[in-house]
Write a protein that holds these residues in place. Sequence first.
Motif, PDB file in Angstrom:
ATOM      1  N   MET A   1       0.846  -1.176   0.000  1.00  0.00           N
ATOM      2  CA  MET A   1       0.000   0.000   0.000  1.00  0.00           C
ATOM      3  C   MET A   1       0.897   1.247   0.000  1.00  0.00           C
ATOM      4  SD  MET A   1      -2.909   1.056   2.748  1.00  0.00           S
ATOM      5  CE  MET A   1      -3.837   2.509   2.501  1.00  0.00           C
ATOM      6  N   MET A   2       0.655   2.159  -0.953  1.00  0.00           N
ATOM      7  CA  MET A   2       1.490   3.362  -1.077  1.00  0.00           C
ATOM      8  C   MET A   2       1.053   4.412  -0.067  1.00  0.00           C
ATOM      9  SD  MET A   2       1.785   3.755  -5.176  1.00  0.00           S
ATOM     10  CE  MET A   2       2.833   5.158  -4.967  1.00  0.00           C
ATOM     11  N   LYS A   3       2.062   5.176   0.494  1.00  0.00           N
ATOM     12  CA  LYS A   3       1.810   6.293   1.428  1.00  0.00           C
ATOM     13  C   LYS A   3       1.915   7.628   0.688  1.00  0.00           C
ATOM     14  CE  LYS A   3       3.402   3.911   5.591  1.00  0.00           C
ATOM     15  NZ  LYS A   3       4.326   3.946   6.734  1.00  0.00           N
ATOM     16  N   LEU A   4       1.125   8.582   1.181  1.00  0.00           N
ATOM     17  CA  LEU A   4       1.214   9.935   0.613  1.00  0.00           C
ATOM     18  C   LEU A   4       2.589  10.507   0.862  1.00  0.00           C
ATOM     19  CD1 LEU A   4      -2.247  11.344   1.688  1.00  0.00           C
ATOM     20  CD2 LEU A   4      -1.571  10.547  -0.589  1.00  0.00           C
ATOM     21  N   GLU A   5       3.045  11.274  -0.134  1.00  0.00           N
ATOM     22  CA  GLU A   5       4.386  11.871  -0.003  1.00  0.00           C
ATOM     23  C   GLU A   5       4.434  12.838   1.162  1.00  0.00           C
ATOM     24  OE1 GLU A   5       7.631  14.312  -2.693  1.00  0.00           O
ATOM     25  OE2 GLU A   5       5.751  13.628  -3.586  1.00  0.00           O
ATOM     26  N   GLY A   6       3.285  13.504   1.410  1.00  0.00           N
ATOM     27  CA  GLY A   6       3.251  14.453   2.529  1.00  0.00           C
ATOM     28  C   GLY A   6       3.420  13.744   3.848  1.00  0.00           C
ATOM     29  N   ALA A   7       2.931  12.493   3.896  1.00  0.00           N
ATOM     30  CA  ALA A   7       3.093  11.762   5.150  1.00  0.00           C
ATOM     31  C   ALA A   7       4.542  11.401   5.376  1.00  0.00           C
ATOM     32  CB  ALA A   7       2.215  10.518   5.134  1.00  0.00           C
ATOM     33  N   LEU A   8       5.295  11.197   4.265  1.00  0.00           N
ATOM     34  CA  LEU A   8       6.708  10.897   4.395  1.00  0.00           C
ATOM     35  C   LEU A   8       7.501  12.088   4.895  1.00  0.00           C
ATOM     36  CD1 LEU A   8       7.198   8.825   1.100  1.00  0.00           C
ATOM     37  CD2 LEU A   8       6.978   7.942   3.446  1.00  0.00           C
ATOM     38  N   HIS A   9       7.027  13.321   4.537  1.00  0.00           N
ATOM     39  CA  HIS A   9       7.724  14.551   4.957  1.00  0.00           C
ATOM     40  C   HIS A   9       6.707  15.502   5.584  1.00  0.00           C
ATOM     41  CE1 HIS A   9      11.180  13.191   2.609  1.00  0.00           C
ATOM     42  NE2 HIS A   9      10.322  12.937   1.585  1.00  0.00           N
ATOM     43  N   PRO A  10       6.228  15.190   6.764  1.00  0.00           N
ATOM     44  CA  PRO A  10       5.186  16.025   7.395  1.00  0.00           C
ATOM     45  C   PRO A  10       5.655  17.443   7.689  1.00  0.00           C
ATOM     46  CG  PRO A  10       6.067  14.414   8.958  1.00  0.00           C
ATOM     47  CD  PRO A  10       6.632  14.043   7.619  1.00  0.00           C
ATOM     48  N   TRP A  11       6.923  17.663   7.892  1.00  0.00           N
ATOM     49  CA  TRP A  11       7.408  19.016   8.233  1.00  0.00           C
ATOM     50  C   TRP A  11       7.276  19.970   7.053  1.00  0.00           C
ATOM     51  CZ3 TRP A  11      11.496  21.029   5.509  1.00  0.00           C
ATOM     52  CH2 TRP A  11      12.249  20.134   4.751  1.00  0.00           C
ATOM     53  N   ARG A  12       7.381  19.449   5.825  1.00  0.00           N
ATOM     54  CA  ARG A  12       7.221  20.309   4.654  1.00  0.00           C
ATOM     55  C   ARG A  12       5.790  20.807   4.554  1.00  0.00           C
ATOM     56  NH1 ARG A  12      10.300  17.368  -0.407  1.00  0.00           N
ATOM     57  NH2 ARG A  12      12.435  17.498   0.439  1.00  0.00           N
ATOM     58  N   PHE A  13       4.859  19.944   4.772  1.00  0.00           N
ATOM     59  CA  PHE A  13       3.445  20.310   4.690  1.00  0.00           C
ATOM     60  C   PHE A  13       3.110  21.368   5.731  1.00  0.00           C
ATOM     61  CE2 PHE A  13      -0.975  19.608   6.032  1.00  0.00           C
ATOM     62  CZ  PHE A  13      -1.622  19.866   4.839  1.00  0.00           C
ATOM     63  N   ARG A  14       3.621  21.098   6.942  1.00  0.00           N
ATOM     64  CA  ARG A  14       3.329  22.073   7.999  1.00  0.00           C
ATOM     65  C   ARG A  14       3.981  23.442   7.709  1.00  0.00           C
ATOM     66  NH1 ARG A  14       4.632  17.372  11.130  1.00  0.00           N
ATOM     67  NH2 ARG A  14       2.742  16.377  11.983  1.00  0.00           N
ATOM     68  N   LEU A  15       5.175  23.412   7.124  1.00  0.00           N
ATOM     69  CA  LEU A  15       5.861  24.661   6.795  1.00  0.00           C
ATOM     70  C   LEU A  15       5.075  25.470   5.756  1.00  0.00           C
ATOM     71  CD1 LEU A  15       8.303  26.577   6.977  1.00  0.00           C
ATOM     72  CD2 LEU A  15       9.423  25.183   5.210  1.00  0.00           C
ATOM     73  N   MET A  16       4.642  24.834   4.684  1.00  0.00           N
ATOM     74  CA  MET A  16       3.879  25.514   3.642  1.00  0.00           C
ATOM     75  C   MET A  16       2.563  26.030   4.187  1.00  0.00           C
ATOM     76  SD  MET A  16       5.794  25.578   1.085  1.00  0.00           S
ATOM     77  CE  MET A  16       4.585  26.239  -0.064  1.00  0.00           C
ATOM     78  N   LEU A  17       1.917  25.208   5.039  1.00  0.00           N
ATOM     79  CA  LEU A  17       0.658  25.639   5.626  1.00  0.00           C
ATOM     80  C   LEU A  17       0.860  26.850   6.529  1.00  0.00           C
ATOM     81  CD1 LEU A  17      -2.369  25.003   5.864  1.00  0.00           C
ATOM     82  CD2 LEU A  17      -1.820  23.535   7.826  1.00  0.00           C
ATOM     83  N   GLY A  18       1.967  26.823   7.283  1.00  0.00           N
ATOM     84  CA  GLY A  18       2.268  27.954   8.179  1.00  0.00           C
ATOM     85  C   GLY A  18       2.539  29.221   7.408  1.00  0.00           C
ATOM     86  N   LEU A  19       3.326  29.087   6.297  1.00  0.00           N
ATOM     87  CA  LEU A  19       3.613  30.284   5.462  1.00  0.00           C
ATOM     88  C   LEU A  19       2.344  30.850   4.861  1.00  0.00           C
ATOM     89  CD1 LEU A  19       6.892  29.131   3.645  1.00  0.00           C
ATOM     90  CD2 LEU A  19       6.671  30.831   5.475  1.00  0.00           C
ATOM     91  N   LEU A  20       1.445  29.961   4.412  1.00  0.00           N
ATOM     92  CA  LEU A  20       0.185  30.409   3.823  1.00  0.00           C
ATOM     93  C   LEU A  20      -0.660  31.148   4.848  1.00  0.00           C
ATOM     94  CD1 LEU A  20      -1.666  30.450   1.365  1.00  0.00           C
ATOM     95  CD2 LEU A  20      -2.579  28.228   2.102  1.00  0.00           C
TER      96      LEU A  20
END
Length: 575
Positions: A1-20
Amino acid sequence: MMKLEGALHPWRFRLMLGLLMLLIAVIAWRIVDLQVLNQGFLKVQGDARSVRHIPIPAHRGLVTDRNGEPLAVSTPVTTVWANPSELVAVPNRWVDLAAAIGQDAKVLAQRINEVKTREFMYLVRGLTPEQGQRVLDLKIPGVYAQEEFRRFYPAGEVAAHLVGFTDIDDRGREGMELAYDEWLAGVPGRRQVLKDRRGRVIQDVQVLRNAKPGKALALSIDLRLQYLAHRELRNAMLENKAKAATLVMIDVKTGEILAMANQPTYNPNNRRNLHPAAMRNRAMIDVFEPGSTVKPFSITAALGTGRYTPSSVVDTSPGWIHIGRYTIRDVSRGGLLDLTGILKKSSNVGVSKIALNIGVEPIYSIMQKVGLGQDTGLGFPGERIGGLPIHRKWRDPEIASFAYGYGLSVTAVQLAHAYAVLGNGGKNVPLSLQRLEKPREGEQVIDPKIADTVLHMLRAVVEEDGGGGARARIPGYHVAGKSGTAKKISGTGGYTQSAYRAFFAGVAPVTNPRLAMVVMIDEPATGHYYGGLVAAPVFGKVMARALRLMNVAPDDLPSAPVRTAEAKPGSGGRG
């Protein structure tokens, strides 16, 4: 079963969300700041695109003569302008617009197309308010109007050389209009208006600063005398077929210039076909050799040395004299002449012998003191000073010619001023082109007794037979004066043999001098060119009317006969 790329790098998602979220917060804060906390910024920016400050024109000060008669007034006019970027959208209205402003439709269309990308062009300037309103009533898009002032000169060509004129922007360009431009010019006001995006005024908000009109200027001239001088000078120029003519009249006591006329002249209200030569104020700009009109000052210098008295006799026979390689001649054959006779006969030989005897210094000094070749202090634009000759060593021919009016250059104003000094008992009072509330102090430059003596010698020149000034006589008044005739300098050097200037300078009335005047006729072409024949009649006519207009009391009225009682027939008694 494949995992979302964002789940592999959760800090990137949070960073982009924070900047937005941070960006949204900054924008929200800026909106609150501009709309609630700091409304002034948007208001200023909005005003910059709608609120405008436009000038309120100020009219120039009134120019009058000494009696309050208007010489230059400002009248309201309308300037019609257009926004070509708007006007180009309605070409079907151009024909109506051209007809309303008095222009050719094709020419107007060409002008509009040449500047169609711009936002401003003048259509016509100087319309009357009624004409301007008729243009606006057409309601043509892109056509607007603004109020201005235009100068009008009620005296027209009569006072043109002295008053001058303004340009289309109401700035002084000639004469007193230029000399006193800062004094006459008003200070424009400012008003605040609202304009739409097309530059049209939609609301007049307020007046920020009222316009200040220019200050009034009262000149020294008397318009009555100016009209008189203008008329007689024009008639004389036409009668003698002369190239030009000039007249200057001065109040002896105050130094005020009461009249200054020149021919040819021009109409300052209509300068479309103006010839540059007609614009010259010859009385103050043209310099010339004054000829015999300076002989009285050479005689004044001779009397001042103590070597000569009025009864001193000079032998002028046989009517000519050799000085070096030059020959000086008189018109008459000469003989034994006293100083009055020398002036009456206008003897070059007599004046030359006197000058060689006393030297050049006394003559030079007197001419300088009475203002010949000196700055008048009037400050008139373009005024020439002329000059007295400067030689390291004066040769005898130079001394002689200087004494009878050659080798120096003066203006008509300077010559009139010099005669005013004689008429004022030898006191040099500064000249003025403005009306004076009280006379200014003068400087005593000639002994009063000598000035009076020379004045009475000049009276003999006019009133006695053989004096050459008979045509300047005025019934009821004693007149002192001197004619002069001078050859003109040619363009290649030396003197012409056929071009002359004719002069007459004088003072009246002799008993209590009031007016000094100079008349100059340039190149009379009817065969008569002597000052006594050409210029003296103009002097007599103008001076006679001027004295009467100014209510100057006559000083040469015949004495009333003494009536004795006659015995009636049969009334005698017997003794």
